[in-house]
Scaffold this motif. Structure first.
Motif, PDB file in Angstrom:
ATOM      1  N   ASP A 136       0.839  -1.193   0.000  1.00  0.00           N
ATOM      2  CA  ASP A 136       0.000   0.000   0.000  1.00  0.00           C
ATOM      3  C   ASP A 136       0.882   1.254   0.000  1.00  0.00           C
ATOM      4  O   ASP A 136       1.531   1.550   1.005  1.00  0.00           O
ATOM      5  CB  ASP A 136      -0.915  -0.022   1.229  1.00  0.00           C
ATOM      6  CG  ASP A 136      -1.867   1.155   1.235  1.00  0.00           C
ATOM      7  OD1 ASP A 136      -1.830   1.980   0.289  1.00  0.00           O
ATOM      8  OD2 ASP A 136      -2.662   1.262   2.203  1.00  0.00           O
ATOM      9  N   CYS A 137       0.881   1.964  -1.118  1.00  0.00           N
ATOM     10  CA  CYS A 137       1.721   3.167  -1.256  1.00  0.00           C
ATOM     11  C   CYS A 137       0.986   4.419  -0.783  1.00  0.00           C
ATOM     12  O   CYS A 137       1.507   5.531  -0.946  1.00  0.00           O
ATOM     13  CB  CYS A 137       2.170   3.330  -2.706  1.00  0.00           C
ATOM     14  SG  CYS A 137       3.045   1.882  -3.333  1.00  0.00           S
TER      15      CYS A 137
ATOM     16  N   ALA B 202      -7.363   6.276  -3.239  1.00  0.00           N
ATOM     17  CA  ALA B 202      -8.176   6.543  -4.429  1.00  0.00           C
ATOM     18  C   ALA B 202      -7.480   7.536  -5.360  1.00  0.00           C
ATOM     19  O   ALA B 202      -7.530   7.389  -6.584  1.00  0.00           O
ATOM     20  CB  ALA B 202      -9.546   7.077  -4.004  1.00  0.00           C
ATOM     21  N   SER B 203      -6.792   8.533  -4.795  1.00  0.00           N
ATOM     22  CA  SER B 203      -6.101   9.521  -5.634  1.00  0.00           C
ATOM     23  C   SER B 203      -4.962   8.853  -6.401  1.00  0.00           C
ATOM     24  O   SER B 203      -4.833   9.028  -7.616  1.00  0.00           O
ATOM     25  CB  SER B 203      -5.577  10.658  -4.733  1.00  0.00           C
ATOM     26  OG  SER B 203      -4.449  11.274  -5.286  1.00  0.00           O
ATOM     27  N   LEU B 204      -4.167   8.069  -5.722  1.00  0.00           N
ATOM     28  CA  LEU B 204      -3.027   7.413  -6.394  1.00  0.00           C
ATOM     29  C   LEU B 204      -3.509   6.415  -7.445  1.00  0.00           C
ATOM     30  O   LEU B 204      -2.873   6.262  -8.494  1.00  0.00           O
ATOM     31  CB  LEU B 204      -2.133   6.738  -5.339  1.00  0.00           C
ATOM     32  CG  LEU B 204      -0.823   6.120  -5.837  1.00  0.00           C
ATOM     33  CD1 LEU B 204       0.000   7.089  -6.674  1.00  0.00           C
ATOM     34  CD2 LEU B 204       0.014   5.618  -4.664  1.00  0.00           C
ATOM     35  N   ARG B 205      -4.674   5.788  -7.189  1.00  0.00           N
ATOM     36  CA  ARG B 205      -5.191   4.813  -8.166  1.00  0.00           C
ATOM     37  C   ARG B 205      -5.783   5.501  -9.405  1.00  0.00           C
ATOM     38  O   ARG B 205      -6.159   4.823 -10.350  1.00  0.00           O
ATOM     39  CB  ARG B 205      -6.213   3.881  -7.493  1.00  0.00           C
ATOM     40  CG  ARG B 205      -5.510   2.801  -6.648  1.00  0.00           C
ATOM     41  CD  ARG B 205      -6.462   1.763  -6.092  1.00  0.00           C
ATOM     42  NE  ARG B 205      -7.069   2.206  -4.853  1.00  0.00           N
ATOM     43  CZ  ARG B 205      -8.346   2.547  -4.690  1.00  0.00           C
ATOM     44  NH1 ARG B 205      -9.194   2.463  -5.702  1.00  0.00           N
ATOM     45  NH2 ARG B 205      -8.795   2.941  -3.510  1.00  0.00           N
ATOM     46  N   ARG B 206      -5.846   6.824  -9.386  1.00  0.00           N
ATOM     47  CA  ARG B 206      -6.292   7.553 -10.593  1.00  0.00           C
ATOM     48  C   ARG B 206      -5.109   8.081 -11.404  1.00  0.00           C
ATOM     49  O   ARG B 206      -5.281   8.595 -12.492  1.00  0.00           O
ATOM     50  CB  ARG B 206      -7.163   8.758 -10.189  1.00  0.00           C
ATOM     51  CG  ARG B 206      -8.595   8.396  -9.844  1.00  0.00           C
ATOM     52  CD  ARG B 206      -9.478   9.650  -9.765  1.00  0.00           C
ATOM     53  NE  ARG B 206      -9.072  10.540  -8.687  1.00  0.00           N
ATOM     54  CZ  ARG B 206      -9.551  10.483  -7.441  1.00  0.00           C
ATOM     55  NH1 ARG B 206     -10.455   9.582  -7.121  1.00  0.00           N
ATOM     56  NH2 ARG B 206      -9.138  11.324  -6.519  1.00  0.00           N
TER      57      ARG B 206
ATOM     58  N   GLU C  90      -1.745  14.774  -7.284  1.00  0.00           N
ATOM     59  CA  GLU C  90      -2.657  14.200  -6.291  1.00  0.00           C
ATOM     60  C   GLU C  90      -4.110  14.579  -6.602  1.00  0.00           C
ATOM     61  O   GLU C  90      -5.045  13.865  -6.267  1.00  0.00           O
ATOM     62  CB  GLU C  90      -2.258  14.637  -4.885  1.00  0.00           C
ATOM     63  CG  GLU C  90      -1.007  13.937  -4.355  1.00  0.00           C
ATOM     64  CD  GLU C  90       0.319  14.515  -4.841  1.00  0.00           C
ATOM     65  OE1 GLU C  90       0.371  15.110  -5.951  1.00  0.00           O
ATOM     66  OE2 GLU C  90       1.320  14.361  -4.123  1.00  0.00           O
ATOM     67  N   THR C  91      -4.293  15.764  -7.214  1.00  0.00           N
ATOM     68  CA  THR C  91      -5.570  16.118  -7.842  1.00  0.00           C
ATOM     69  C   THR C  91      -5.204  16.903  -9.103  1.00  0.00           C
ATOM     70  O   THR C  91      -4.021  17.115  -9.372  1.00  0.00           O
ATOM     71  CB  THR C  91      -6.447  16.966  -6.894  1.00  0.00           C
ATOM     72  OG1 THR C  91      -7.741  17.117  -7.481  1.00  0.00           O
ATOM     73  CG2 THR C  91      -5.875  18.351  -6.648  1.00  0.00           C
ATOM     74  N   ASP C  92      -6.200  17.317  -9.876  1.00  0.00           N
ATOM     75  CA  ASP C  92      -5.921  18.200 -11.016  1.00  0.00           C
ATOM     76  C   ASP C  92      -5.633  19.585 -10.427  1.00  0.00           C
ATOM     77  O   ASP C  92      -6.553  20.343 -10.106  1.00  0.00           O
ATOM     78  CB  ASP C  92      -7.144  18.215 -11.951  1.00  0.00           C
ATOM     79  CG  ASP C  92      -6.956  19.178 -13.113  1.00  0.00           C
ATOM     80  OD1 ASP C  92      -6.087  20.057 -13.045  1.00  0.00           O
ATOM     81  OD2 ASP C  92      -7.711  19.031 -14.098  1.00  0.00           O
TER      82      ASP C  92
END
Ligand code: S3P
Length: 426
Positions: free
Chosen positions: A88-89, A116-120, A340-342
């Motif tokens: 888990d990163c 969820a952010s990293l998986r996007r 991490e986000t747009d």
């Protein structure tokens, strides 16, 4: 968690900055792969570098922390053991992309996942070079979870980076340690150079290209690493101390690796008053103490080749731009859309909510500065640097500014809100 800010007339004092996360991730990984015991002085408490430690522990690396020093028992290149569960990163792109490089050539299967952010975030950028080296990589529609198949024999390649990314560069170079022959990465726009510095790689520059090579099987000697304070965390206080009307902020022991400090030059070009004292070198990384005082700022234009050098400082730069006289243009920064986000969308929405005039472009922002900011409720979008940038803006916006989901600052700077509020006396 939410944080409410009010205008601060003065910003004063020494700021305790977190140790640099880019250096910390790499020191931990290289210590884990070294033959013998290494020490890391000043390992950060921030969540991202802690994600790297948790993954390394799950790969059989023993470590212990005593009196501010992290002792790591290196396992050599062949000593990692299969983890019992997916690694888990967390929120950390650096953990995932660098470890993918280390793990692509192991004898066991492994899965890398994250929040969820990293998986996007895009992972094809690492799958492509790793597959070209012979790795077995399965992504989930271009993203994590990433499955790396064990028992593949890697071979060296020459890889020209299609995106300027220190994470992709480092992924390929680390995989190169486990590959037969020589692995060469070619970059046309330089990105942060910690990996090549820390591995002691030679850099060749020809025709505007940087070439870095690593030889497979190269042993890593144990050593003592010292982590400087994070320039990217300092950036928020460089801006805050420039735009608040009065005071003086001191930032001791800040890492000033030249591949990370373009923002210092840009902020000075905007008119900021920053003094650099007691320049020194520690553990192979340059550092110094910074002193910042308020100054009137004016707009600036930034684009390549500088963008990778100040990629993490753009949220702070956007706040400075909103407070500066005139127009600031940020170009060539489409990479911010896959952080991490747009970050371009988040900065545009939040600064507009505070009354700034912002035009969002596919690869940047145009900010017409100098309009008075007013308080509003803005969201971090779960991104630590957006949260901190908005905290800084809240010190100069009239009335009350509330930052929602503000706790994510702990990803890179757990003490941020405490330090900001203490320095501002609010
Ligand atoms: C990092 C590289 C940068 C940066 C990130 C840390 C690193 O990402 O944004 O916060 O430590 O290598 P990219 O290299 O993907 O641009």
């Amino acid at each position: 968690m939410k944080r409410t800010l009010r205008p601060a007339p003065t910003l004063l004092g020494h700021i305790e900055l977190p140790p640099d996360k880019s250096v910390a991730h790499r020191a931990a990984i290289l210590a884990a792969l070294a033959e013998g015991s290494s020490q890391i002085v000043n390992y950060p408490a921030s969540e991202d570098p802690r994600s790297t430690l948790a993954c390394l522990r799950a790969l059989g690396v023993e470590m212990e922390e005593r009196e501010g020093i992290l002792y790591v028992e290196g396992r050599g290149l062949e000593g990692l053991t299969p983890p019992r569960a997916p690694l888990d990163c967390g929120n950390s792109g650096t953990t995932m992309r660098l470890l993918a490089g280390v793990l692509a050539g192991q004898p066991f299967d492994v899965v890398l996942t994250g929040d969820a952010s990293l998986r996007r975030r895009p992972m094809t950028r690492i799958a492509e070079p790793l597959e070209a080296m012979g790795a077995g990589v399965t992504l989930t529609e271009g993203h994590a979870p990433i499955r790396l198949e064990g028992g593949r024999r890697l071979h060296g390649i020459t890889y020209r980076l299609p995106v300027a990314s220190a994470q992709v560069k480092s992924c390929v170079l680390l995989a190169g340690l486990f590959a037969e022959g020589t692995t060469t990465v070619v970059e046309s726009i330089p990105s942060r150079d910690h990996t090549e510095r820390m591995l002691g790689l030679d850099t060749f520059e020809t025709g505007g290209l940087r070439r870095l090579s690593v030889t497979g099987g190269r042993r890593i000697a144990p050593r003592t690493w010292a982590v400087p304070r994070d320039f990217s965390a300092a950036a928020f206080f460089l801006v805050a101390a420039s735009i608040v009307p009065l005071g003086e902020v001191r930032l001791p022991g800040v890492g000033l690796n030249p591949s990370r400090t373009a923002f210092l030059n840009v902020l000075r070009a905007m008119g900021a008053h920053v003094e650099v004292h007691h320049e020194r070198e520690h553990g192979g990384e340059p550092m110094a103490d910074l002193v910042v005082r308020p100054a009137p700022l004016h707009g600036v234009t930034v684009g390549n080749p500088l963008i990778p050098n100040l990629i993490d400082e753009i949220p702070a730069l956007a706040v400075a731009a909103a407070c500066a006289e005139g127009r600031t243009e940020i170009r060539d920064a489409a990479e911010l859309r896959v952080k991490e986000t747009d970050r371009l969308a988040a900065l545009a929405a939040n600064l507009r909510a505070l009354g700034a005039h912002v035009e969002e472009r596919p690869d940047g922002l145009v900010i017409e500065g100098g309009r008075p900011l007013h308080g509003a409720t803005v969201d971090s979008f779960g991104d630590h640097r957006i949260a901190m940038a908005m905290g800084v803006a809240g010190l100069v916006a009239e009335g009350e500014t509330t930052v929602t989901n503000a706790g994510c600052a702990r990803v890179s700077f757990p003490g941020f809100w405490k330090e900001l509020k203490r320095a501002a006396g609010i």
